[in-house]
Design a protein around this motif. Structure first.
Motif, mmCIF file in Angstrom:
data_model
loop_
_atom_site.group_PDB
_atom_site.id
_atom_site.type_symbol
_atom_site.label_atom_id
_atom_site.label_comp_id
_atom_site.label_asym_id
_atom_site.label_seq_id
_atom_site.Cartn_x
_atom_site.Cartn_y
_atom_site.Cartn_z
ATOM 1 N N SER A 95 16.411 -14.933 7.477
ATOM 2 C CA SER A 95 15.927 -15.725 6.343
ATOM 3 C C SER A 95 16.592 -15.352 5.027
ATOM 4 C CB SER A 95 14.403 -15.588 6.200
ATOM 5 O OG SER A 95 14.011 -14.222 6.139
ATOM 6 N N PHE A 96 17.274 -14.201 4.971
ATOM 7 C CA PHE A 96 18.007 -13.823 3.760
ATOM 8 C C PHE A 96 19.476 -14.226 3.838
ATOM 9 C CE2 PHE A 96 17.548 -10.269 6.649
ATOM 10 C CZ PHE A 96 18.822 -9.761 6.790
ATOM 11 N N ARG A 120 6.916 -16.193 1.610
ATOM 12 C CA ARG A 120 7.916 -15.561 0.737
ATOM 13 C C ARG A 120 7.237 -14.656 -0.300
ATOM 14 N NH1 ARG A 120 11.613 -18.531 -2.508
ATOM 15 N NH2 ARG A 120 10.517 -20.496 -2.169
ATOM 16 N N HIS A 155 13.359 -14.296 -0.217
ATOM 17 C CA HIS A 155 13.446 -14.775 1.167
ATOM 18 C C HIS A 155 12.133 -14.577 1.929
ATOM 19 C CE1 HIS A 155 14.845 -10.500 1.866
ATOM 20 N NE2 HIS A 155 14.123 -10.638 2.960
ATOM 21 N N LEU A 206 17.693 -22.849 4.043
ATOM 22 C CA LEU A 206 16.717 -21.790 4.253
ATOM 23 C C LEU A 206 15.708 -21.779 3.102
ATOM 24 C CD1 LEU A 206 19.111 -18.874 5.329
ATOM 25 C CD2 LEU A 206 17.535 -20.140 6.815
ATOM 26 N N MET A 213 18.437 -19.723 0.226
ATOM 27 C CA MET A 213 19.321 -18.597 0.518
ATOM 28 C C MET A 213 20.614 -19.076 1.163
ATOM 29 S SD MET A 213 17.745 -15.969 -0.678
ATOM 30 C CE MET A 213 18.758 -14.638 -0.007
ATOM 31 N N ALA A 265 12.106 -9.676 7.996
ATOM 32 C CA ALA A 265 12.590 -11.020 7.689
ATOM 33 C C ALA A 265 12.240 -11.957 8.842
ATOM 34 C CB ALA A 265 14.097 -10.985 7.451
#
Length: 337
Positions: A258-259, A33, A47, A330, A334, A89
């Motif tokens: 991931s976001f 991250r 993220h 996550l 997130m 991501a």
């Protein structure tokens, strides 16, 4: 069938004709991250990202003090003069019980099966215009992680899509949203950047305004300089998650960025230029190309390394968090939306 023919056909689909077709593997450098473009100095960033390229990647990467070719000691890309960083991501599988599992990348099966994940990187010349390589300090992003509809994506960005791989040779049926069925050979994500530059700014506040897409076959007057067509192909190994009994009970597809994007329309990519000297310009000027089924760049002006050596270039994560196994949320907490 030769790779150059395939590339030319793909380029023609998007209204261009490729001359230089530089294609190579960049093995996984690190997954963590950090985002030195959008969140410089912030550790951790909101993220998770998967990063390839030179090992000078860090939390800030201030271009005024951070010269990638002189600060990096290795690169996970096969051209040894490329210390650029390329990142996206990270993909997650969300099971019907609500838990998440990180999806790994794997080497492109068209020539790069020995790579430890990462992605395939392309630099193409298009049309008849002189192509100017990116300059030291250049950086850009493409895509918008806030987008959740096809209308938003299609109105602003071109050529960002997903291919549900039936086999390693699948190149048809791309969609701008996540595939809604199991993909026998994984999911290939393609991210293409604009090819016109304003000729002045190495970056912009939104990391995008200094570049633009062509208008027809020419660059607009506001962005008159043609730069290489840069794009990424990332193979995500969704094969371990093809059991539909583990998919959401409402029948929706199970993959999430991931976001927190469960639609796929928030697809985006980041780039920081880091080629040594004029190596990239020489490669574009001599129309370098690459073989399809081998890790071979046909280019006498570039130095290359084996996939085994590229695999050795990795970084220790700077953010202490467990990214393996099943997770209740996550990384960074997130929200999925």
């Amino acid at each position: 069938m030769h790779w150059k023919i395939i590339i030319t056909a793909a380029a023609a689909t998007h209204g261009v004709h490729a001359a230089a077709t530089l294609r190579f593997s960049c093995s996984q450098l690190v997954v963590e991250r950090l985002d030195p473009l959008v969140n410089p100095g912030l550790n951790p960033s909101p993220h998770l990202h998967q990063v390839v390229g030179g090992n000078a990647f860090n939390v800030s990467m201030d271009p005024s003090v951070h010269d990638l070719p002189t600060t990096a000691t290795c690169t996970s890309c096969t051209p040894t003069e490329d210390f650029s960083n390329y990142w996206t991501a990270v993909l997650f599988f969300r099971a019907k019980n609500g838990t998440f599992h990180r999806v790994n990348t794997f080497g492109n099966e068209l020539g790069f099966t020995q790579a430890t994940g990462g992605q395939t990187v392309y630099y193409l010349t298009t049309g008849n215009a002189k192509v100017t390589a990116f300059k030291p300090g250049f950086r850009m992003t493409v895509g918008d992680p806030s987008f959740r509809t096809a209308a938003e994506l299609n109105a602003k960005y071109k050529y960002m899509d997903y291919t549900c791989l039936q086999s390693s040779m699948t190149r048809g049926g791309a969609t701008t949203n996540f595939p809604n069925k199991p993909c026998p050979a994984g999911i290939m994500v393609s991210i293409r950047f604009p090819t016109c530059w304003d000729g002045k700014n190495l970056d912009s506040p939104d990391h995008q305004s200094h570049v633009a897409y062509p208008q027809g076959n020419s660059c607009p007057s506001t962005h008159p300089v043609t730069v290489p067509q840069l794009f990424y192909e990332t193979y995500w190994d969704t094969r371990p998650f093809n059991d539909k009994s583990q998919w959401p009970t409402d029948g929706s597809q199970p993959f999430v960025w991931s976001f927190g994007d469960k639609t796929g329309y928030g697809i985006h990519g980041d780039y920081v230029f880091g080629w040594k000297g004029d190596a990239l310009q020489k490669a574009m000027d001599t129309n370098c190309n690459s073989d399809l089924f081998a890790n071979k760049i046909n280019c006498n002006v570039l130095k290359t390394q084996s996939l085994a050596d590229a695999n050795k270039c990795t970084k220790t994560t700077q953010v202490a968090e467990n990214l393996d196994g099943w997770m209740k949320e996550l990384p960074g907490g997130m929200a999925v939306m």
